[in-house]
Design an enzyme around this catalytic site. Structure first.
Site, PDB file in Angstrom:
ATOM      1  N   SER A 149      27.123  39.347  40.102  1.00  0.00           N
ATOM      2  CA  SER A 149      27.477  40.755  39.985  1.00  0.00           C
ATOM      3  C   SER A 149      26.240  41.625  40.238  1.00  0.00           C
ATOM      4  O   SER A 149      25.607  41.505  41.288  1.00  0.00           O
ATOM      5  CB  SER A 149      28.099  41.014  38.610  1.00  0.00           C
ATOM      6  OG  SER A 149      28.644  42.305  38.511  1.00  0.00           O
ATOM      7  N   ASP A 316      38.751  38.625  42.758  1.00  0.00           N
ATOM      8  CA  ASP A 316      37.746  39.604  42.338  1.00  0.00           C
ATOM      9  C   ASP A 316      37.910  40.844  43.215  1.00  0.00           C
ATOM     10  O   ASP A 316      37.475  40.882  44.363  1.00  0.00           O
ATOM     11  CB  ASP A 316      36.349  39.009  42.512  1.00  0.00           C
ATOM     12  CG  ASP A 316      35.243  39.950  42.056  1.00  0.00           C
ATOM     13  OD1 ASP A 316      35.542  41.111  41.698  1.00  0.00           O
ATOM     14  OD2 ASP A 316      34.069  39.527  42.071  1.00  0.00           O
ATOM     15  N   HIS A 349      36.794  39.169  38.606  1.00  0.00           N
ATOM     16  CA  HIS A 349      35.331  39.247  38.672  1.00  0.00           C
ATOM     17  C   HIS A 349      34.665  38.386  37.607  1.00  0.00           C
ATOM     18  O   HIS A 349      33.604  37.793  37.842  1.00  0.00           O
ATOM     19  CB  HIS A 349      34.905  40.709  38.514  1.00  0.00           C
ATOM     20  CG  HIS A 349      33.432  40.927  38.691  1.00  0.00           C
ATOM     21  ND1 HIS A 349      32.770  40.611  39.852  1.00  0.00           N
ATOM     22  CD2 HIS A 349      32.493  41.425  37.835  1.00  0.00           C
ATOM     23  CE1 HIS A 349      31.481  40.912  39.723  1.00  0.00           C
ATOM     24  NE2 HIS A 349      31.296  41.400  38.504  1.00  0.00           N
TER      25      HIS A 349
END
Length: 377
Positions: A149, A316, A349
């Site tokens: 991320s 995601d 995610h």
């Protein structure tokens, strides 16, 4: 069983010039290390943390069994990033609320908490501060830099800012920049915080207040984007909280998903700092290596020399596989060595934090190859 982790810190007197033109001086970085640095200092792996994480990436603190690090399933003895082979470092970013100098700390120029006066930060600023810490530790070159991320953005930035110091870059569930939709989500979350009456223009510490309402809403908004619709449907569906008839109320909690989100928001407001949230989300908004290259990612990545592993997850939608494929294509256009894996998973995610055997197996295999390179060197 998790091993014992011990936080450390280093203080820096030399001013750190930031992308904004401001400087930060007399600052501290908190970090943790795991494993042993080898004789030629070639086995160091830097882990870059995500938005609401910290330097405590693995292990647990002595006497605190519930203090397991946020990526403990990834890093440790026998884990995919094996600390029997690698010396792993994770640094708490400046601007954070977990020990490194941030808005809650005293501004040496004014003698009061920085609050809203803490300088605006960028991903590049974080990387520069991490490089300074590595210099102090005597580590000139990294075997790998790894992040998921927001951490993946830092890993990508490392390969651009310090190409000669990075042998491998592992970019997971990330993107070369935020989409307009992502910036929009960040802005709504920030508005929730700054319009909270307890925010006091960012100087709420002096008022003995915490903008909890804003933080709760910000976290609820963010949390929705970290999971997929399939995951939420499977976990909650349309189930009522009390499994009774509808209350026909505009204020009471009706559905289990509402209760879950409020719980997540409540927890977040207990430990996270509002000014830190503003700083970090704005740094994410600003990150764009193509800005100086007329939007051409391949040109932006031409200066890289690292080998890459890029991983994405099909559900995601915050950092979609398409964004990872943009990175892969730009690297291939520059004839860089890159491995790519797109994992079909329902978890959205947050999948980068979970124990998917295909995902963990891919990282394990990649780092085993990195370790073999070190033994041949």
């Amino acid at each position: 069983m998790s091993f014992i982790a011990v936080p450390q810190s280093l203080s820096f007197q030399d001013p750190l010039r930031l992308a904004s033109g401001a400087t930060l001086h007399n600052y501290k970085l908190v970090y943790e290390t795991y494993g042993t640095l080898n004789a030629d200092r070639s086995n160091a792996v830097l882990v870059c943390h995500a938005l609401n994480a910290s330097h405590h990436v693995a292990g647990a603190y002595a006497g605190q069994p519930k203090s397991v690090g946020w990526w403990d399933n990834m890093i440790g003895p026998g884990r995919p990033v094996d600390t029997d082979r690698f010396f792993v470092i994770c640094v708490n970013n400046i601007g954070s609320c977990f020990g490194s100098t941030g808005p809650m700390h005293l501004n040496p120029d004014s003698g009061r908490a920085y609050g809203a006066d803490f300088p605006v930060l960028t991903v590049e600023d974080w990387v520069n501060s991490q490089a300074r810490l590595l210099d102090r530790l005597g580590i000139g070159r990294l075997a790998a830099v790894l992040g998921g991320s927001m951490g993946g953005m830092q890993a990508l930035s490392w390969s651009l800012q310090f190409p000669d110091r990075v042998q491998h870059a592992v970019v997971i569930a990330s993107a070369p920049s935020l989409t307009a939709e992502n910036i929009a989500f960040n802005e709504v979350a920030r508005r929730a915080i700054v319009t909270d009456p307890d925010f006091h223009g960012g100087h709420f510490y002096e008022h003995g207040a915490v903008p909890r309402r804003g933080l709760r809403i910000a976290r609820m908004i963010g949390h929705i984007t970290y999971v997929s619709d399939d995951a939420l449907t499977q976990k909650f569906g349309r189930r009522l909280r009390e499994r009774l008839d509808l209350k026909y109320s505009l204020q009471d909690i009706e559905f289990e998903i509402e209760s879950y989100l409020r719980h997540q928001g409540e927890k977040f407001s207990d430990y996270f700092d509002a000014n830190t949230y503003l700083l970090i989300t704005r740094a994410l908004d600003y990150f764009d290596p193509t800005r100086a290259y007329d939007g051409h990612l391949a040109r932006a990545l031409a200066g890289t020399s690292a080998r890459f592993l890029v991983i994405s997850f099909t559900t995601d939608w915050r950092f979609s596989p398409q964004r990872s494929r943009e990175i892969v294509k730009a690297l291939l256009d520059n004839r860089r060595r890159v491995s790519y894996m797109e994992i079909n998973t329902p978890h959205g995610h947050d999948a980068f934090l979970l124990d998917d055997p295909r995902y963990m197996g891919a990282v394990r295999s990649y780092f085993a190859n990195v370790a073999r390179e070190l033994t041949r060197a």
